[in-house]
Design a protein around this motif. Structure first.
Motif, PDB file in Angstrom:
ATOM      1  N   ALA A  75       0.830  -1.212   0.000  1.00 46.48           N
ATOM      2  CA  ALA A  75       0.000   0.000   0.000  1.00 46.48           C
ATOM      3  C   ALA A  75       0.861   1.259   0.000  1.00 46.48           C
ATOM      4  O   ALA A  75       0.558   2.226  -0.715  1.00 46.48           O
ATOM      5  CB  ALA A  75      -0.939  -0.006   1.207  1.00 46.48           C
ATOM      6  N   LEU A  76       1.940   1.247   0.774  1.00 46.26           N
ATOM      7  CA  LEU A  76       2.825   2.417   0.808  1.00 46.26           C
ATOM      8  C   LEU A  76       3.534   2.615  -0.532  1.00 46.26           C
ATOM      9  O   LEU A  76       3.695   3.745  -0.993  1.00 46.26           O
ATOM     10  CB  LEU A  76       3.843   2.282   1.940  1.00 46.26           C
ATOM     11  CG  LEU A  76       3.270   2.379   3.350  1.00 46.26           C
ATOM     12  CD1 LEU A  76       4.350   2.096   4.386  1.00 46.26           C
ATOM     13  CD2 LEU A  76       2.629   3.735   3.590  1.00 46.26           C
ATOM     14  N   PHE A  77       3.930   1.509  -1.150  1.00 48.84           N
ATOM     15  CA  PHE A  77       4.578   1.594  -2.461  1.00 48.84           C
ATOM     16  C   PHE A  77       3.595   2.120  -3.505  1.00 48.84           C
ATOM     17  O   PHE A  77       3.931   2.991  -4.315  1.00 48.84           O
ATOM     18  CB  PHE A  77       5.140   0.235  -2.852  1.00 48.84           C
ATOM     19  CG  PHE A  77       6.164   0.261  -3.949  1.00 48.84           C
ATOM     20  CD1 PHE A  77       6.581   1.428  -4.562  1.00 48.84           C
ATOM     21  CD2 PHE A  77       6.737  -0.927  -4.388  1.00 48.84           C
ATOM     22  CE1 PHE A  77       7.535   1.430  -5.573  1.00 48.84           C
ATOM     23  CE2 PHE A  77       7.691  -0.945  -5.395  1.00 48.84           C
ATOM     24  CZ  PHE A  77       8.082   0.245  -5.987  1.00 48.84           C
ATOM     25  N   ILE A  78       2.365   1.618  -3.469  1.00 47.74           N
ATOM     26  CA  ILE A  78       1.326   2.091  -4.396  1.00 47.74           C
ATOM     27  C   ILE A  78       1.073   3.580  -4.182  1.00 47.74           C
ATOM     28  O   ILE A  78       0.980   4.354  -5.142  1.00 47.74           O
ATOM     29  CB  ILE A  78       0.030   1.272  -4.237  1.00 47.74           C
ATOM     30  CG1 ILE A  78       0.247  -0.157  -4.753  1.00 47.74           C
ATOM     31  CG2 ILE A  78      -1.141   1.943  -4.947  1.00 47.74           C
ATOM     32  CD1 ILE A  78      -0.866  -1.119  -4.384  1.00 47.74           C
ATOM     33  N   LEU A  79       0.974   3.996  -2.921  1.00 48.33           N
ATOM     34  CA  LEU A  79       0.762   5.407  -2.610  1.00 48.33           C
ATOM     35  C   LEU A  79       1.916   6.256  -3.151  1.00 48.33           C
ATOM     36  O   LEU A  79       1.692   7.318  -3.749  1.00 48.33           O
ATOM     37  CB  LEU A  79       0.605   5.602  -1.104  1.00 48.33           C
ATOM     38  CG  LEU A  79       0.351   7.020  -0.636  1.00 48.33           C
ATOM     39  CD1 LEU A  79      -0.976   7.539  -1.180  1.00 48.33           C
ATOM     40  CD2 LEU A  79       0.364   7.075   0.887  1.00 48.33           C
ATOM     41  N   ALA A  80       3.152   5.784  -2.969  1.00 49.29           N
ATOM     42  CA  ALA A  80       4.313   6.522  -3.478  1.00 49.29           C
ATOM     43  C   ALA A  80       4.251   6.649  -5.001  1.00 49.29           C
ATOM     44  O   ALA A  80       4.525   7.719  -5.552  1.00 49.29           O
ATOM     45  CB  ALA A  80       5.603   5.824  -3.054  1.00 49.29           C
ATOM     46  N   LEU A  81       3.872   5.571  -5.688  1.00 50.75           N
ATOM     47  CA  LEU A  81       3.769   5.615  -7.144  1.00 50.75           C
ATOM     48  C   LEU A  81       2.728   6.634  -7.593  1.00 50.75           C
ATOM     49  O   LEU A  81       2.954   7.399  -8.539  1.00 50.75           O
ATOM     50  CB  LEU A  81       3.430   4.224  -7.693  1.00 50.75           C
ATOM     51  CG  LEU A  81       4.553   3.184  -7.608  1.00 50.75           C
ATOM     52  CD1 LEU A  81       3.981   1.780  -7.768  1.00 50.75           C
ATOM     53  CD2 LEU A  81       5.615   3.449  -8.646  1.00 50.75           C
ATOM     54  N   ILE A  82       1.598   6.660  -6.917  1.00 51.58           N
ATOM     55  CA  ILE A  82       0.526   7.592  -7.289  1.00 51.58           C
ATOM     56  C   ILE A  82       0.924   9.038  -6.999  1.00 51.58           C
ATOM     57  O   ILE A  82       0.694   9.938  -7.815  1.00 51.58           O
ATOM     58  CB  ILE A  82      -0.784   7.211  -6.570  1.00 51.58           C
ATOM     59  CG1 ILE A  82      -1.291   5.869  -7.116  1.00 51.58           C
ATOM     60  CG2 ILE A  82      -1.836   8.301  -6.732  1.00 51.58           C
ATOM     61  CD1 ILE A  82      -2.412   5.255  -6.318  1.00 51.58           C
ATOM     62  N   VAL A  83       1.548   9.267  -5.845  1.00 50.65           N
ATOM     63  CA  VAL A  83       1.964  10.628  -5.485  1.00 50.65           C
ATOM     64  C   VAL A  83       3.013  11.136  -6.474  1.00 50.65           C
ATOM     65  O   VAL A  83       2.939  12.262  -6.963  1.00 50.65           O
ATOM     66  CB  VAL A  83       2.485  10.678  -4.029  1.00 50.65           C
ATOM     67  CG1 VAL A  83       3.202  11.984  -3.741  1.00 50.65           C
ATOM     68  CG2 VAL A  83       1.342  10.466  -3.052  1.00 50.65           C
ATOM     69  N   VAL A  84       3.997  10.300  -6.773  1.00 46.14           N
ATOM     70  CA  VAL A  84       5.055  10.719  -7.698  1.00 46.14           C
ATOM     71  C   VAL A  84       4.485  10.959  -9.091  1.00 46.14           C
ATOM     72  O   VAL A  84       4.943  11.864  -9.799  1.00 46.14           O
ATOM     73  CB  VAL A  84       6.219   9.704  -7.707  1.00 46.14           C
ATOM     74  CG1 VAL A  84       7.207   9.998  -8.814  1.00 46.14           C
ATOM     75  CG2 VAL A  84       6.919   9.712  -6.355  1.00 46.14           C
ATOM     76  N   ALA A  85       3.471  10.209  -9.493  1.00 43.55           N
ATOM     77  CA  ALA A  85       2.839  10.449 -10.797  1.00 43.55           C
ATOM     78  C   ALA A  85       2.298  11.877 -10.875  1.00 43.55           C
ATOM     79  O   ALA A  85       2.312  12.488 -11.945  1.00 43.55           O
ATOM     80  CB  ALA A  85       1.722   9.436 -11.048  1.00 43.55           C
TER      81      ALA A  85
END
Length: 125
Positions: free
Chosen positions: A54-64
């Motif tokens: 979940a944290l990795f997914i959140l990081a991917l979305i934020v960086v996008a």
């Protein structure tokens, strides 16, 4: 917003930003399935599998959303390294992660070329 106010026009996105955000979105979907697989194969306990995913997914979305900045693109490169590093937990991710990084690199290079060509085209009357 008052009744007569026009909405603010959206900032035009570069082709590079658009392509890289698509790649990060696809990687977020990949990480979701990787988290499920890591849990299902008992490679990780439930808490690290799902919380880490979940944290990795959140990081991917934020960086996008931050790709308009140069440092946002650098964060994207860091996430690419972390994606390959998930192969420590699931060895198949060394191959799959490398494939996604290859897509990232292609979109980065090609997007920059297209953006340069668009800028040159728009300079000529």
């Amino acid at each position: 917003m008052a009744k007569g106010d026009a909405p603010q026009p959206r900032r035009p996105r570069s082709v590079t930003e658009s392509l890289l955000s698509i790649v990060l979105g696809l990687e977020a979907i990949l990480v979701f399935f990787v988290s499920l697989t890591a849990f299902g194969l008992r490679a990780l306990e439930p808490l690290p599998a799902f919380l880490g995913g979940a944290l990795f997914i959140l990081a991917l979305i934020v960086v996008a959303g931050l790709l308009r900045y140069q440092w946002g693109i650098w964060l994207g490169w860091v996430l690419q390294a972390l994606l390959i590093a998930t192969g420590i937990v699931l060895p198949a991710m060394f191959v799959v992660g490398t494939g996604f990084v290859a897509i990232w690199v292609y979109c980065f290079v090609r997007g920059r070329q297209i953006d340069r060509n668009k800028a040159q085209f728009n300079q000529h009357p």
